[in-house]
Every structure is written in structure tokens, then in C-alpha cells.
Scaffold this active site. Structure first.
Site, PDB file in Angstrom:
ATOM      1  N   LYS A 170      21.247 -32.175  -3.578  1.00 38.55           N
ATOM      2  CA  LYS A 170      20.966 -33.313  -2.695  1.00 38.55           C
ATOM      3  C   LYS A 170      21.238 -34.667  -3.371  1.00 38.55           C
ATOM      4  CE  LYS A 170      17.546 -31.029   0.265  1.00 38.55           C
ATOM      5  NZ  LYS A 170      16.218 -31.139   0.871  1.00 38.55           N
ATOM      6  N   TYR A 201       6.825 -22.971   3.868  1.00 39.01           N
ATOM      7  CA  TYR A 201       6.477 -22.050   4.954  1.00 39.01           C
ATOM      8  C   TYR A 201       6.776 -20.627   4.495  1.00 39.01           C
ATOM      9  CZ  TYR A 201      11.480 -22.470   5.525  1.00 39.01           C
ATOM     10  OH  TYR A 201      12.816 -22.503   5.256  1.00 39.01           O
TER      11      TYR A 201
HETATM   12  P1  NDP Z   1      10.184 -29.822  -6.348  1.00 40.37           P
HETATM   13  O1  NDP Z   1      10.176 -28.531  -7.088  1.00 40.37           O
HETATM   14  O2  NDP Z   1      11.125 -30.884  -6.782  1.00 40.37           O
HETATM   15  O3  NDP Z   1       8.674 -30.438  -6.322  1.00 40.37           O
HETATM   16  C1  NDP Z   1       7.836 -30.297  -7.311  1.00 40.37           C
HETATM   17  C2  NDP Z   1       6.545 -31.070  -6.956  1.00 40.37           C
HETATM   18  O4  NDP Z   1       5.471 -30.153  -6.820  1.00 40.37           O
HETATM   19  C3  NDP Z   1       6.178 -32.059  -8.012  1.00 40.37           C
HETATM   20  O5  NDP Z   1       5.507 -33.141  -7.419  1.00 40.37           O
HETATM   21  C4  NDP Z   1       5.253 -31.207  -8.896  1.00 40.37           C
HETATM   22  O6  NDP Z   1       4.387 -31.971  -9.685  1.00 40.37           O
HETATM   23  C5  NDP Z   1       4.492 -30.445  -7.834  1.00 40.37           C
HETATM   24  N1  NDP Z   1       3.921 -29.164  -8.247  1.00 40.37           N
HETATM   25  C6  NDP Z   1       4.572 -28.009  -8.516  1.00 40.37           C
HETATM   26  N2  NDP Z   1       3.691 -27.023  -8.807  1.00 40.37           N
HETATM   27  C7  NDP Z   1       2.456 -27.576  -8.717  1.00 40.37           C
HETATM   28  C8  NDP Z   1       1.137 -27.065  -8.889  1.00 40.37           C
HETATM   29  N3  NDP Z   1       0.922 -25.798  -9.236  1.00 40.37           N
HETATM   30  N4  NDP Z   1       0.101 -27.896  -8.684  1.00 40.37           N
HETATM   31  C9  NDP Z   1       0.310 -29.177  -8.336  1.00 40.37           C
HETATM   32  N5  NDP Z   1       1.543 -29.735  -8.151  1.00 40.37           N
HETATM   33  C10 NDP Z   1       2.599 -28.936  -8.345  1.00 40.37           C
HETATM   34  O7  NDP Z   1      10.349 -29.495  -4.826  1.00 40.37           O
HETATM   35  P2  NDP Z   1      10.749 -30.423  -3.584  1.00 40.37           P
HETATM   36  O8  NDP Z   1      10.184 -31.786  -3.732  1.00 40.37           O
HETATM   37  O9  NDP Z   1      12.197 -30.283  -3.339  1.00 40.37           O
HETATM   38  O10 NDP Z   1       9.997 -29.610  -2.414  1.00 40.37           O
HETATM   39  C11 NDP Z   1       8.592 -29.540  -2.360  1.00 40.37           C
HETATM   40  C12 NDP Z   1       8.179 -28.526  -1.288  1.00 40.37           C
HETATM   41  O11 NDP Z   1       8.615 -28.953  -0.001  1.00 40.37           O
HETATM   42  C13 NDP Z   1       8.779 -27.126  -1.506  1.00 40.37           C
HETATM   43  O12 NDP Z   1       7.779 -26.167  -1.260  1.00 40.37           O
HETATM   44  C14 NDP Z   1       9.883 -27.035  -0.468  1.00 40.37           C
HETATM   45  O13 NDP Z   1      10.090 -25.701  -0.042  1.00 40.37           O
HETATM   46  C15 NDP Z   1       9.290 -27.884   0.655  1.00 40.37           C
HETATM   47  N6  NDP Z   1      10.320 -28.458   1.551  1.00 40.37           N
HETATM   48  C16 NDP Z   1      10.295 -28.089   2.874  1.00 40.37           C
HETATM   49  C17 NDP Z   1      11.217 -28.602   3.767  1.00 40.37           C
HETATM   50  C18 NDP Z   1      11.176 -28.173   5.206  1.00 40.37           C
HETATM   51  O14 NDP Z   1      12.116 -28.461   5.970  1.00 40.37           O
HETATM   52  N7  NDP Z   1      10.110 -27.522   5.641  1.00 40.37           N
HETATM   53  C19 NDP Z   1      12.262 -29.569   3.340  1.00 40.37           C
HETATM   54  C20 NDP Z   1      12.172 -29.919   1.925  1.00 40.37           C
HETATM   55  C21 NDP Z   1      11.232 -29.360   1.080  1.00 40.37           C
HETATM   56  P3  NDP Z   1       4.885 -32.556 -11.125  1.00 40.37           P
HETATM   57  O15 NDP Z   1       5.726 -33.760 -10.803  1.00 40.37           O
HETATM   58  O16 NDP Z   1       3.641 -32.916 -11.816  1.00 40.37           O
HETATM   59  O17 NDP Z   1       5.661 -31.454 -11.778  1.00 40.37           O
END
Ligand code: NDP
Length: 262
Positions: free
Chosen positions: A68, A219
Site C-alpha cells: 500500500k 473479521y
Molecule cells: P499492522 O500489523 O500494521 O498493525 C499493527 C497494529 O496493531 C499496531 O498498532 C500494533 O501496535 C498493534 N498490535 C499488534 N498486536 C497487538 C497486541 N497484541 N496488543 C496491542 N496492540 C497490538 O496492521 P494494519 O494496520 O494493516 O491492520 C490492522 C487490522 O485492521 C488488521 O487486523 C487488519 O486485518 C484490519 N484491517 C481490516 C480492513 C477491512 O476492510 N476490514 C482493512 C484494513 C485493515 P504497535 O505499534 O505497538 O506494534
């Protein structure tokens, strides 16, 4: 012979993508003649692959992980919402073969909330996560005039940076997960990837009330780990990101075809 316009989702991995099924269903519904496939792009060959596909006559692409940001760099023009997201999930090949980059994730979320009769106007919103998905939805969320958005992230620096960047568009605060101001939020959006691993962001259960809308962008079949936890805290409105997936696809389809899917 009828012309068929070619589209594809580009990612790596991409085999589990539901985009072909969704877009071909939209095309059937709206009687548009398109073909849509999934293409696994080598990690180091995104730009060349897009150029080759454009030369082959493809009319547009959905972009998924991990491309992206590269798509954001590659396109010739960006929509306002893609500029704010700093990421592109939709590319439209224009008639002169230049590329328009858009980001439809935020509008997908807002449309899904609206379909559930949830408005954000003057609501207190808690946004968990500060990575790509959180960034992509922030500007469209702020355009709905919430009273405030508090961004909380496991690594607080990322949340603080996002809050600073978007503070011109509304009341935005930030913290780590353990220092969220103590109140019951109207809407809690989980934009972390914790549910992918069956985990739950470590937040206080006092932030969730029976009337809180709990929304997980992730989801799966059945409740996600976050939504199950919210349910255990007494929340009644539990929504996962499947509707957002469909709605962001509908917006991409509209960008490409100029046709709204009902
Ligand atoms: P990333 O992997 O880039 O996001 C990681 C984020 O999650 C960071 O903020 C990270 O924190 C945090 N994180 C990960 N594990 C934990 C945990 N165990 N406890 C607390 N915080 C945690 O993913 P994206 O931003 O690309 O996507 C995020 C979610 O959104 C995904 O589940 C994805 O599937 C969903 N999504 C859904 C879409 C839809 O159309 N329904 C579209 C886009 C995304 P830190 O910075 O501290 O590491």
C-alpha cells in the site's frame, strides 16, 4: 464481441483474498463486463509488475499488504483521502494510462457504521492501534464530527505522532493502552492486529459500557477475540470488519466504473 475490462488485486500473499469474489458479484449485480483476478507480486517487483499490467491493458487494481505504501509512491495523482492515509488501496488507470491512487478503507468503515445505524456526530471515540489501518480511517472518522477521538497504541510514540498530524481536523488525543482517560466511550474501534493472533489489546474494562459500540476491523467466522472480550464486559453492539471489507470494495468499484453497488 463485448469488451471485458481487466482488474486485479495485487498483494503477497494474496491467495486468501476475497476481492475477486466480491467484485465479480458487484459486476453481475450492475451488469458491468469485467474480469478480476488475484496476482501474487514478488516482494521486490511491485513497480515493474504494475507497469507491465498497465501496458497489458488492465484498468485498475486493489492493493493489499505489503504494497500500500509503494502504491502511494508510484501513482501520478492522489485523492485527498489517499494523501491523508499516506497509503493507496485502489489504483485507477486513467485514459492517458497515468495512475490515480485512492484509499477507500475509511469510507468503507463509515458506510458500514451507517448501515448499522451508528452515527459518530458528537460521540467519544476510542481508536486502538496507530498503524496503517488506523491512519487510513482517521481523516474520514474526523469528517463525521465526533466530540473527540482518543488514539491509544501499545507503542505510544506512534499514537502521539498520528494525533499531532491529524489535530488540525478535530479533537484528537493519544496515549499508550494503559493511560487512556477514564471514561466510557461511545464507540471503540479496534484497528490493531491483535485479533489475528487471538489476543486483546490490554485496555481497562471500565472503558466499555453496555451501550458502547465495539467494532473490530479484523473479521473471522464467529466473534473475534476482541469482540468476545467486549461481550464479556457487557457490550451489546459487536461488529466485525467484514462489512467494511465489502464497503471499501464497493467504493473501489465506484471509482473504477462510476457505478454504485446497492
Ligand atoms: P499492522 O500489523 O500494521 O498493525 C499493527 C497494529 O496493531 C499496531 O498498532 C500494533 O501496535 C498493534 N498490535 C499488534 N498486536 C497487538 C497486541 N497484541 N496488543 C496491542 N496492540 C497490538 O496492521 P494494519 O494496520 O494493516 O491492520 C490492522 C487490522 O485492521 C488488521 O487486523 C487488519 O486485518 C484490519 N484491517 C481490516 C480492513 C477491512 O476492510 N476490514 C482493512 C484494513 C485493515 P504497535 O505499534 O505497538 O506494534
Amino acid at each position: 464481441m463485448t469488451n471485458v475490462d481487466k482488474y486485479a488485486v495485487l498483494g503477497n500473499p494474496v491467495e486468501h483474498s476475497q476481492s475477486p469474489t466480491i467484485h465479480l458479484q458487484f459486476a453481475k449485480q450492475t451488469q458491468q463486463h469485467i474480469d478480476y483476478e488475484k496476482i501474487c507480486v514478488p516482494q521486490d517487483d511491485f513497480t515493474n509488475t504494475v507497469k507491465r499490467l498497465v501496458a497489458d491493458g488492465y484498468r485498475g487494481f486493489n492493493i493489499t499488504l505489503p504494497f500500500k505504501q509503494q502504491a502511494y509512491q508510484l501513482v501520478d495523482q492522489l485523492t485527498q483521502r489517499a494523501k491523508h492515509a499516506k497509503a493507496v488501496n485502489t489504483i485507477k488507470v486513467l485514459d492517458d494510462k497515468t495512475l490515480l491512487g485512492d484509499n477507500t478503507d475509511g469510507v468503507g468503515l463509515i458506510t458500514d457504521l451507517q448501515q448499522h445505524h451508528i452515527t459518530l456526530n458528537q460521540k467519544n471515540v476510542l481508536l486502538l492501534g496507530a498503524s496503517g489501518a488506523a491512519r487510513g480511517i482517521l481523516y474520514p472518522l474526523l469528517q463525521q464530527s465526533p466530540a473527540l477521538i482518543h488514539i491509544a497504541n501499545r507503542s505510544p510514540d506512534k499514537a502521539n505522532r498520528l494525533a499531532k498530524e491529524f489535530s488540525a481536523f478535530g479533537t484528537v488525543s493519544s496515549s499508550d493502552l494503559s493511560s487512556i482517560p477514564s471514561q466510557t466511550f461511545d464507540v471503540i474501534l479496534n484497528a490493531t492486529s491483535a485479533s489475528v493472533e487471538g489476543q486483546v489489546p490490554a485496555i481497562a474494562n471500565s472503558l466499555i459500557g453496555a451501550e458502547s459500540v465495539c467494532y473490530d476491523l479484523y473479521y473471522q467466522q464467529g466473534l473475534t477475540s476482541f469482540l468476545r472480550w467486549c461481550q464479556q464486559q457487557g457490550a451489546k453492539t459487536l461488529i466485525d470488519g467484514h462489512g467494511m471489507l465489502i464497503q471499501q470494495a464497493a467504493e473501489s468499484f465506484y471509482v473504477w466504473r462510476g457505478v454504485k453497488v446497492s
